[in-house]
Enzyme design. Structure first.
Site, short mmCIF file in Angstrom:
data_model
loop_
_atom_site.label_atom_id
_atom_site.label_comp_id
_atom_site.label_asym_id
_atom_site.label_seq_id
_atom_site.Cartn_x
_atom_site.Cartn_y
_atom_site.Cartn_z
CG ASN A 84 -93.76 25.34 -19.84
OD1 ASN A 84 -93.20 24.87 -18.86
ND2 ASN A 84 -93.14 26.08 -20.72
CB THR A 112 -90.88 24.90 -13.90
OG1 THR A 112 -89.69 24.47 -14.53
CG2 THR A 112 -91.10 26.35 -14.22
CG ASP A 168 -87.16 21.61 -16.05
OD1 ASP A 168 -86.58 21.07 -15.10
OD2 ASP A 168 -87.76 20.98 -16.94
CB ILE A 171 -82.39 18.14 -7.54
CG1 ILE A 171 -83.20 17.97 -8.84
CG2 ILE A 171 -81.07 17.40 -7.63
CD1 ILE A 171 -82.57 18.70 -10.01
#
Ligand SMILES: Nc1ncnc2c1ncn2[C@@H]1O[C@H](COP(=O)(O)OP(=O)(O)OP(=O)(O)O)[C@@H](O)[C@H]1O
Ligand SMILES: O=P(O)(O)OC[C@H]1O[C@](O)(CO)[C@@H](O)[C@@H]1O
Ligand SMILES: [Mg+2]
Length: 532
Positions: A274, A302, A304, A457
């Site tokens: 973002n 991302t 996320d 990760i």
């Protein structure tokens, strides 16, 4: 009545916020009670929605046409001709047919589909569109419903299809392209860099550079551009990280555009989340202000998965795959200990997608905690009393918590990173400590094992499905630039690839919708109650 007014009217037919719903006991199997109804509305405005910019009067019989017009103008892709109306185009130098001559038998096979050989080049028509939402919800109470009006009528929302265009607005010999990777690492960055370089070369571009260490590379005199070519990038996807390096913070937009001008860069590919995209959009606007013919194209990066309107962002699947390995270890540890409790903290600042999907894929999680849903640790409905119940009934338990979850339970740090993102308190450590304390107090034995895989990760190389996603996104980024667009980004949308104006996908982080089927599936899998 305004659109928002209508929506709040429809909302008011549901039970009021904050009221108590059904059994909060630990073993409710009814999903209706597993998600506090109030959460549906708290997150209503932050869902993966495309509500109009201005309110639309739903009593107007023409409201749908107005919605379509509003939508069309919002999702219109900024183009170089907006600033240079006389910019000329040339036939694309990207041609599939040239590189794969059609043999006679092929020719016959395709000739029935295309009116003439000349018509087929594999180009996308500028008017091609991808349907953004594919479910027609017949009621606002349907799981995950995203309705524009209280009757949930079918409103089509079309976005622009990504891909190569027949006409291009840059001569390849006049292009100097730059690639920059910003923010945190993400599996697949190298795959995207590689594919951008390869595709640029196919168009005929010779001048390609990498900007080292994110936006910082534009200002730091110590850092020099990295020349890129197919030869340089050939094998970079075989390892994780970014060939170019990443960073947070860095110079202001005006400085970045000064450097673009000095270096003659007229295509900029920006890989990031973002924050990076906000920067890319500001660069795009500054270039317009200065009347520079520059194309700025984003590729959302991302783990996320918090970019709006996209099925998923690259690197997310890989991160989930790694995350569930940590969960598996926590499960083995917990299961092998007497009254074992495994706690795993996973990344996810504002969105719990990694925690949710890793919980789902592992099938070993009893409690999944995400930033979108508040929870109590203590008290009769708290996480700890459920853990006690699990130890008594199952003998062990696994908790998966996203880093942004339960921040209200922790002391605010007031610390920000170089990009201005708030540095969170450690919810994983807090849960570990409170769990130990609680079981000591209640006099029940508990063996708590805490795993925080953090960077493991996201430092790995992309898995096969992310590798493909990266390839397509990288290619489409280049097609978008040559097509003359700027201030856009590219994403996967209902299995198709689409271009979006940057502001539309970063107006807020995409969140897990507590009323979505996916979150309900996660609850079904964990069997957890509400913790409120
Ligand atoms: N609103 C903004 N306007 C201009 N530039 C920004 C803005 N927000 C962030 N940036 C710049 O974008 C870069 C990356 O931002 P940030 O560190 O927030 O990562 P991100 O792109 O959001 O990725 P991640 O998902 O890893 O957090 C930084 O160099 C930062 O200076
Ligand atoms: O430690 P760093 O590099 O700032 O990155 C951490 C952040 O990056 C992300 O992976 C992506 O935004 C977040 O989940 C996490 O909070
Ligand atoms: Mg960010």
């Amino acid at each position: 009545m305004t659109l928002m007014g209508s929506i709040s009217h429809s909302i008011s037919t549901f039970p009021p916020m904050g009221s108590s719903y059904g059994p909060h006991n630990l073993h409710s199997t009814c999903l209706q009670f597993s998600v506090p109804h109030k959460s549906r509305f708290i997150f209503n405005s932050t869902k993966n929605q495309t509500l109009p910019t201005t309110s639309i009067d739903l009593t107007d019989p023409d409201w749908k046409t107005k919605f379509y017009n509003d939508f069309e103008s919002r999702f219109r892709l900024p183009h170089i001709t907006d600033v240079f109306p006389n910019a000329s185009s040339i036939p694309s130098t990207f041609c599939l047919k040239m590189r794969t001559p059609l043999h006679d038998h092929h020719h016959h096979a395709t000739s029935s589909h295309y009116s003439s050989d000349q018509d087929w080049n594999g180009y996308i028509n500028n008017n091609d569109r991808v349907l953004l939402k594919t479910i027609h919800y017949s009621s606002p109470t349907s799981a995950g419903a995203e309705c524009i009006d209280p009757n949930c009528t079918w409103v089509e929302q079309w976005v622009h299809r990504a891909g190569p265009r027949e006409k291009i607005f840059f001569k390849p010999e006049e292009v100097k392209a730059a690639i920059v990777t910003c923010g945190g690492l993400c599996p697949g960055l190298n795959d995207v860099i590689r594919q951008i370089v390869i595709t640029l070369e196919i168009y005929g571009v010779k001048k390609i550079v990498g900007i080292p260490f994110g936006y910082r590379g534009f200002s730091d005199k110590e850092l020099t551009d990295v020349p890129l070519s197919r030869r340089v990038v050939q094998n970079i996807h075989l390892s994780g990280g970014s060939l170019l390096g990443v960073s947070r913070g860095g110079p202001g937009v005006s400085d970045i555009v000064d450097r673009l001008e000095e270096r003659g860069i007229n295509m900029l590919f920006v890989l990031g989340g973002n924050g990076t995209h906000a920067g890319a959009n500001a660069i795009h606007n500054e270039c317009r202000k200065r009347q520079l013919k520059v194309s700025v194209i984003g590729v959302p990066k991302t783990i996320d998965n918090d970019i709006l309107l996209m099925d998923k962002t690259f690197g997310f699947d890989t991160a989930v795959e790694e995350a569930q390995r940590a969960i598996n270890s926590a499960y083995i540890e917990a299961h092998s200990a007497y009254h074992g409790i495994g706690v795993v903290k996973l990344m996810g600042r504002s969105s719990g997608f990694i925690a949710m999907q890793a919980s789902l894929s592992s099938g070993q999680v009893d409690i999944c905690l995400i930033p979108e849903l508040p929870f109590n640790l203590h008290g009769p409905h708290g996480v700890l009393s459920h853990l006690k119940y699990l130890l008594e009934t199952k003998g062990s338990a696994v908790v998966c918590v996203a880093e942004g979850a339960g921040q209200d339970l922790l002391q605010k740090t007031n610390v920000t990173d170089a990009s201005g993102n708030i540095v969170f308190g450690d919810i994983g450590v807090y849960i570990q400590q409170e769990t130990k304390k609680y079981f000591k107090e209640v006099g029940v034995h508990a063996d708590v094992k805490y795993i925080d895989p953090t960077y493991m990760i996201r430092a790995v190389r992309a898995n096969a499905s992310d590798g493909i996603l990266c390839t397509v996104l990288g290619q489409n980024a280049v097609h978008g630039a040559f097509a003359g667009y700027s201030g856009i980004t590219v994403g996967l949308c209902n299995t198709h690839y689409a271009y979006f104006p940057i502001p539309e996908v970063i107006s807020h982080p995409r969140l897990v919708d507590p009323n979505s089927r996916m979150w309900h599936r996660c609850l079904t899998s964990t069997g957890q109650p509400d913790f409120i």
